[in-house]
Scaffold this motif. Structure first.
Motif, PDB file in Angstrom:
ATOM      1  N   THR A   1       0.820  -1.222   0.000  1.00  0.00           N
ATOM      2  CA  THR A   1       0.000   0.000   0.000  1.00  0.00           C
ATOM      3  C   THR A   1       0.848   1.263   0.000  1.00  0.00           C
ATOM      4  O   THR A   1       0.342   2.351   0.175  1.00  0.00           O
ATOM      5  CB  THR A   1      -0.945   0.017   1.217  1.00  0.00           C
ATOM      6  N   ARG A   2       2.164   1.109  -0.157  1.00  0.00           N
ATOM      7  CA  ARG A   2       3.087   2.239  -0.328  1.00  0.00           C
ATOM      8  C   ARG A   2       2.982   3.233   0.828  1.00  0.00           C
ATOM      9  O   ARG A   2       2.724   4.416   0.656  1.00  0.00           O
ATOM     10  CB  ARG A   2       2.843   2.905  -1.681  1.00  0.00           C
TER      11      ARG A   2
ATOM     12  N   ASN B   1      -5.501   1.075  -0.819  1.00  0.00           N
ATOM     13  CA  ASN B   1      -5.180   1.679   0.475  1.00  0.00           C
ATOM     14  C   ASN B   1      -6.337   2.582   0.899  1.00  0.00           C
ATOM     15  O   ASN B   1      -6.608   3.595   0.247  1.00  0.00           O
ATOM     16  CB  ASN B   1      -3.890   2.495   0.366  1.00  0.00           C
ATOM     17  N   PRO B   2      -7.050   2.265   1.983  1.00  0.00           N
ATOM     18  CA  PRO B   2      -8.225   3.063   2.363  1.00  0.00           C
ATOM     19  C   PRO B   2      -7.900   4.529   2.625  1.00  0.00           C
ATOM     20  O   PRO B   2      -8.719   5.404   2.313  1.00  0.00           O
ATOM     21  CB  PRO B   2      -8.732   2.372   3.634  1.00  0.00           C
ATOM     22  N   GLU B   3      -6.724   4.811   3.188  1.00  0.00           N
ATOM     23  CA  GLU B   3      -6.382   6.209   3.465  1.00  0.00           C
ATOM     24  C   GLU B   3      -6.135   6.975   2.172  1.00  0.00           C
ATOM     25  O   GLU B   3      -6.608   8.104   2.009  1.00  0.00           O
ATOM     26  CB  GLU B   3      -5.167   6.272   4.377  1.00  0.00           C
ATOM     27  N   ALA B   4      -5.401   6.379   1.254  1.00  0.00           N
ATOM     28  CA  ALA B   4      -5.196   7.032  -0.042  1.00  0.00           C
ATOM     29  C   ALA B   4      -6.523   7.184  -0.774  1.00  0.00           C
ATOM     30  O   ALA B   4      -6.780   8.212  -1.423  1.00  0.00           O
ATOM     31  CB  ALA B   4      -4.205   6.225  -0.880  1.00  0.00           C
TER      32      ALA B   4
ATOM     33  N   ASP C   1      -2.100  13.837   3.231  1.00  0.00           N
ATOM     34  CA  ASP C   1      -1.320  13.871   4.463  1.00  0.00           C
ATOM     35  C   ASP C   1      -0.044  13.091   4.189  1.00  0.00           C
ATOM     36  O   ASP C   1      -0.070  11.874   4.005  1.00  0.00           O
ATOM     37  CB  ASP C   1      -2.104  13.227   5.613  1.00  0.00           C
ATOM     38  N   LEU C   2       1.078  13.788   4.161  1.00  0.00           N
ATOM     39  CA  LEU C   2       2.336  13.178   3.747  1.00  0.00           C
ATOM     40  C   LEU C   2       2.877  12.180   4.760  1.00  0.00           C
ATOM     41  O   LEU C   2       3.822  11.443   4.459  1.00  0.00           O
ATOM     42  CB  LEU C   2       3.371  14.268   3.475  1.00  0.00           C
ATOM     43  N   SER C   3       2.290  12.128   5.954  1.00  0.00           N
ATOM     44  CA  SER C   3       2.683  11.110   6.923  1.00  0.00           C
ATOM     45  C   SER C   3       1.873   9.829   6.761  1.00  0.00           C
ATOM     46  O   SER C   3       2.200   8.806   7.370  1.00  0.00           O
ATOM     47  CB  SER C   3       2.509  11.640   8.353  1.00  0.00           C
ATOM     48  N   ARG C   4       0.839   9.880   5.925  1.00  0.00           N
ATOM     49  CA  ARG C   4      -0.070   8.736   5.796  1.00  0.00           C
ATOM     50  C   ARG C   4      -0.146   8.161   4.389  1.00  0.00           C
ATOM     51  O   ARG C   4      -0.455   6.979   4.220  1.00  0.00           O
ATOM     52  CB  ARG C   4      -1.471   9.156   6.252  1.00  0.00           C
ATOM     53  N   VAL C   5       0.115   8.984   3.376  1.00  0.00           N
ATOM     54  CA  VAL C   5       0.042   8.497   1.993  1.00  0.00           C
ATOM     55  C   VAL C   5       1.262   8.979   1.220  1.00  0.00           C
ATOM     56  O   VAL C   5       1.862  10.002   1.540  1.00  0.00           O
ATOM     57  CB  VAL C   5      -1.242   8.967   1.277  1.00  0.00           C
ATOM     58  N   MET C   6       1.614   8.226   0.189  1.00  0.00           N
ATOM     59  CA  MET C   6       2.792   8.524  -0.615  1.00  0.00           C
ATOM     60  C   MET C   6       2.523   9.638  -1.618  1.00  0.00           C
ATOM     61  O   MET C   6       1.437   9.728  -2.169  1.00  0.00           O
ATOM     62  CB  MET C   6       3.216   7.260  -1.365  1.00  0.00           C
ATOM     63  N   PHE C   7       3.536  10.468  -1.835  1.00  0.00           N
ATOM     64  CA  PHE C   7       3.517  11.419  -2.946  1.00  0.00           C
ATOM     65  C   PHE C   7       4.936  11.519  -3.475  1.00  0.00           C
ATOM     66  O   PHE C   7       5.871  11.748  -2.709  1.00  0.00           O
ATOM     67  CB  PHE C   7       3.018  12.795  -2.507  1.00  0.00           C
TER      68      PHE C   7
ATOM     69  N   THR D   1       5.882  23.445  12.264  1.00  0.00           N
ATOM     70  CA  THR D   1       4.661  23.222  13.041  1.00  0.00           C
ATOM     71  C   THR D   1       4.315  21.753  13.201  1.00  0.00           C
ATOM     72  O   THR D   1       3.579  21.379  14.113  1.00  0.00           O
ATOM     73  CB  THR D   1       3.468  23.926  12.375  1.00  0.00           C
ATOM     74  N   GLY D   2       4.803  20.909  12.299  1.00  0.00           N
ATOM     75  CA  GLY D   2       4.478  19.490  12.365  1.00  0.00           C
ATOM     76  C   GLY D   2       3.189  19.116  11.668  1.00  0.00           C
ATOM     77  O   GLY D   2       2.757  17.963  11.749  1.00  0.00           O
ATOM     78  N   ASP D   3       2.563  20.057  10.979  1.00  0.00           N
ATOM     79  CA  ASP D   3       1.320  19.773  10.258  1.00  0.00           C
ATOM     80  C   ASP D   3       1.668  19.097   8.934  1.00  0.00           C
ATOM     81  O   ASP D   3       2.249  19.709   8.040  1.00  0.00           O
ATOM     82  CB  ASP D   3       0.550  21.062  10.007  1.00  0.00           C
ATOM     83  N   THR D   4       1.321  17.815   8.807  1.00  0.00           N
ATOM     84  CA  THR D   4       1.696  17.043   7.623  1.00  0.00           C
ATOM     85  C   THR D   4       0.597  16.988   6.568  1.00  0.00           C
ATOM     86  O   THR D   4       0.804  16.431   5.494  1.00  0.00           O
ATOM     87  CB  THR D   4       2.074  15.613   8.020  1.00  0.00           C
TER      88      THR D   4
END
Length: 344
Positions: free
Chosen positions: A134-135, A216-219, A162-168, A145-148
């Motif tokens: 699921t990459r 991938n459900p999040e993507a 969200d770059l902490s949860r899905v690939m780009f 700030t830590g906002d991803t």
């Protein structure tokens, strides 16, 4: 001569800066600065005539950029060895800076310097790689700030993610633009590994009708959000699941084949049987692969011919591209092939 800045909304900053650069009026010798809670002051050489901005103002106290990260780090007391160990490249995705730090030990200080260089960004993430089918990205906040979660603008397409949860993959920018250019209005496309809409969105914005599959459900959640964000929800069919299962479920006379199949996954060759059964005679398949330099172009082209032969079809390679370096001695490539014949 007055020093000018264009006022732009933060939510539109990246796409507006791209447009100002394309128009040739962006002043890269000065920093982008915050004007208020909703606006940035973007430095310009003259008032833009092609790019829409909210206003153009004179700056009484312009802030000039350092020549580069090396100079900025040297001014902050970094030794030559520490500067040599600092990253030489990075990517700004929305308002997040993605960096592979490698052997750099002073990551937080380098992150703070990068934020000073890029006034439109507010978070720096260390990239550690992508793992699993699921990459899933492995990242770490090192500064800001830590906002991803962000919205990235590219060639007129908006990508919420969200770059902490899905690939780009920033390095695929040209390929994403290319896919928006090669499709024709109303043609049908199967995007087998849609992610957050990397290729689906530019193709749908160009008028194609895209069936986008993502497991991938999040993507998939961001894919759905991005279809609405780009106002293409009426031209995309979104399916959550494994693309092979989707193809199996849709096979039959009631589901005509697609004009084009996009396979944006390094191991796409494992899915060629499903791609070929989905493709109309004369259709185009775009197969991505990570290929060692020594096997260009024999391996990816050979895999296409082998899969087509097993399906009773033939392929004619009509294009091939190196997208970017994948790792030392290995290239991310794409092979475009026209497929003839019927698989059943």
């Amino acid at each position: 001569m007055p020093t000018l800045a264009a006022l732009v909304r933060k939510s539109e900053a990246e796409s507006t800066i791209d447009a100002l650069q394309a128009e040739g009026v962006y002043d890269d010798e000065r920093r982008v600065r915050e004007r208020d809670a909703d606006h940035l002051a973007v430095p310009v050489l003259t008032s833009p005539t092609e790019t829409v901005v909210e206003d153009v103002i004179e700056q009484d106290d312009p802030e000039y950029r350092r020549i580069g990260l090396d100079s900025l780090l040297r001014d902050r007391g970094f030794t030559d060895g520490e500067i040599a160990a600092a990253p030489g490249s990075w990517a700004v995705v929305g308002d997040v800076i993605l960096v592979a730090f490698g052997e750099c030990e002073r990551r937080e200080a380098v992150g703070d310097a990068l934020l000073d260089l890029h006034g439109e960004a507010d978070t720096v993430l260390a990239r550690h790689g992508i793992s699993g089918e699921t990459r899933q990205p492995d990242v770490e906040v090192v500064a800001g700030t830590g906002d991803t979660e962000t919205v990235h603008h590219e060639h007129g397409t908006a990508y919420a993610l969200d770059l902490s949860r899905v690939m780009f993959a920033p390095g695929n920018k040209a390929e994403r633009a290319h896919m928006g250019e090669v499709v024709t209005p109303e043609e049908t496309v199967l995007d087998m590994f849609a992610g957050v809409g990397y290729f689906t969105l530019p193709m749908a914005r160009a008028g194609a009708r895209v069936t986008a599959v993502e497991k991938n459900p999040e993507a998939f959640g961001y894919l759905s959000e991005n279809a609405a964000l780009n106002d293409v929800h009426d031209r995309v069919e979104l399916l959550l699941g494994d693309c092979r299962d989707v193809v199996d479920a849709r096979s039959g006379a009631a589901n005509p084949r697609f004009d084009r199949v996009v396979m944006g996954y390094y191991d796409a060759y494992d899915y060629l049987d499903s791609a070929l059964v989905s493709l109309a005679p004369g259709g185009i398949v775009h197969m991505h692969e990570a290929t060692p330099e020594a096997e260009l172009w024999d391996r990816p082209v050979g895999r296409l011919h082998e899969a087509a032969g097993a399906a009773g079809r033939t392929v004619d390679v009509v294009g091939r591209r190196r997208v970017k370096s994948h790792s030392e001695g290995v290239w991310h490539v794409v092979v475009d092939a026209r497929v003839s014949g019927l698989d059943r």
